[in-house]
Design an enzyme around this catalytic site. Structure first.
Site, PDB file in Angstrom:
ATOM      1  CG  LEU A  53    -137.600 -38.652  -7.769  1.00 34.25           C
ATOM      2  CD1 LEU A  53    -138.254 -37.432  -8.407  1.00 34.25           C
ATOM      3  CD2 LEU A  53    -136.551 -39.240  -8.695  1.00 34.25           C
ATOM      4  CE1 TYR A 103    -126.607 -36.896  -0.743  1.00 32.00           C
ATOM      5  CE2 TYR A 103    -124.627 -36.791  -2.092  1.00 32.00           C
ATOM      6  CZ  TYR A 103    -126.004 -36.781  -1.988  1.00 32.00           C
ATOM      7  OH  TYR A 103    -126.780 -36.658  -3.105  1.00 32.00           O
ATOM      8  CE  LYS A 107    -128.352 -40.352  -3.163  1.00 34.92           C
ATOM      9  NZ  LYS A 107    -129.790 -40.034  -3.046  1.00 34.92           N
ATOM     10  CG  ASN A 132    -122.971 -30.655  -8.849  1.00 38.44           C
ATOM     11  OD1 ASN A 132    -123.220 -30.341  -7.693  1.00 38.44           O
ATOM     12  ND2 ASN A 132    -121.838 -31.239  -9.205  1.00 38.44           N
ATOM     13  N   PRO A 281    -145.479  12.626 -36.336  1.00 40.69           N
ATOM     14  CG  PRO A 281    -147.788  12.767 -35.955  1.00 40.69           C
ATOM     15  CD  PRO A 281    -146.474  12.727 -35.240  1.00 40.69           C
ATOM     16  N   GLY A 282    -145.115  13.590 -39.727  1.00 46.42           N
ATOM     17  CA  GLY A 282    -144.433  14.496 -40.647  1.00 46.42           C
ATOM     18  C   GLY A 282    -142.924  14.430 -40.602  1.00 46.42           C
TER      19      GLY A 282
END
Length: 369
Positions: A53, A103, A107, A132, A281-282
């Site tokens: 890689l 590049y 490759k 990508n 409450p209530g």
């Protein structure tokens, strides 16, 4: 199995090693540009599979492309032949291979070396011309435009969209890893002379930027991206991985009064709305019915009583609910309903409605139970 991973500290390398360990592959040789060069010879002599890689995308000098993308490959293959090691090799190349750029040329040169190695030794080689690749642990302004957009948008930094109609081909890191493990286990996806990651996505730069911006906006409008769309789902996961570590949380607007509070949590056009209701409450809340709007109540703390009455009936139906016994209560249409806090502490209820609240058409009619 002993596995050599070059470029192990890079974006794909980190993800790959984590997944290999998840799957029980623990004997992994990690080689980075900071490693002692002598280690490579030791690793090559003992490995059973090679994930090659290592490489550069954006060096300071164009000459580094050939050095890092070609010379290391050449050295690696020479060592394999020296030790007569016929371990299969997986090479990460690029869809840019062969283009008239430093590049692309580097490759392509690396690919040619692998094909030559195959012809000389009859060793299995798997060359992936990756598009990508995006996902967690990628670097902004280096690995992919997705990383750059996610990083900048999460931090309110500008992004540059010079050619909005340009289309980019994307591949998600988890899909890449699935394919790589398949190659390791002898079942790569092959097309012509190369291997491929079967699942890729095409999107324009303009749409990509707008989609990632919508992820940031979802915190304020309480929306959830469309998880039925596989690209959206993967991009959203990636975006969250770029959040600054002091911004994982965000505040919600709490609507409070003497009775308690009501806070919207999530809103979706397809799946409705989720809210948190707090009653003191209530206190009784509700006493209304709906034509089409339906709800689900889940009490998670406190004690309460949910009461129903069909609007043309005198019969009352009661359900006692408690945070000690999680139980979902459906609220059917045509029944006026209420919820009263019968305990001594606050009653906390998660409420789901099949549609988001629309003040212009609330579909809510006051009638006491």
């Amino acid at each position: 199995m002993k596995i050599l991973v070059t470029g192990s500290n890079g974006f794909i390398g980190k993800n790959l090693i984590a997944e290999l360990k998840n799957r029980g592959y623990d004997d992994i040789f990690e080689f980075t540009r900071k490693s002692d060069p002598s280690q490579l010879e030791e690793f090559v002599n003992n490995c059973d599979f090679v994930f090659h890689l290592a490489g550069v995308n954006r060096p300071e000098n164009d000459s580094e492309f050939m050095k890092d993308n070609f010379q290391l490959t050449s050295q690696l293959l020479e060592l394999l032949r020296k030790y007569e090691n016929k371990a299969p090799i997986l090479l990460t190349s690029s869809i840019q291979a062969g283009k008239d750029t430093p590049y692309g040329k580097s490759k392509k040169a690396g690919e040619d070396l692998l094909f030559e190695h195959y012809y000389k030794t009859d060793t299995k080689v798997y060359i992936y011309r990756l598009p990508n690749v995006f996902g967690k642990w990628s670097k902004p302004n280096y690995n992919t435009v997705v990383a750059t957009f996610c990083h900048n948008i999460a931090r309110d930094l500008d992004i540059q969209v010079t050619n909005p109609d340009a289309e980019v081909t994307l591949s998600y890191i988890d899909d890449v890893l699935e394919e790589f493990v398949g190659a390791l286990e002898g079942s790569p996806t092959i097309k012509d002379d190369f291997c491929i990651v079967p699942e890729t996505y095409n999107i324009t730069i303009e749409k990509l930027a707008a989609l990632i911006k919508s992820f940031k906006e979802s915190r304020s409008n309480l929306s959830i991206p469309n998880m039925d769309n596989r690209l959206t789902k993967k991009l959203y996961s990636t975006y969250l991985s770029f959040l600054p570590e002091d911004q994982f949380s965000y505040k919600l607007k709490m609507n409070t009064d003497r009775r308690g509070g009501f806070t919207e949590f999530l809103r979706t056009p397809e799946r409705g709305q989720v809210s948190v209701n707090v009653s003191k409450p209530g206190i009784t809340k509700g006493n209304h019915w709906h034509h089409t709007k339906n709800e689900k109540f889940l009490v998670v703390s406190g004690e309460g009583l949910i009461r129903f009455r069909k609007i043309n009936s005198v019969d009352i139906i009661e359900y006692r609910v408690s945070g000690d016994r999680l139980e979902v209560v459906d609220i059917p249409i045509g029944y006026t309903h209420s919820i009263v806090n019968t305990g001594d502490n606050e009653l906390v209820t998660i409420m789901w409605a099949n549609e988001c609240y629309n003040p212009e058409k609330p579909d809510t009619y006051y009638v006491e139970v």
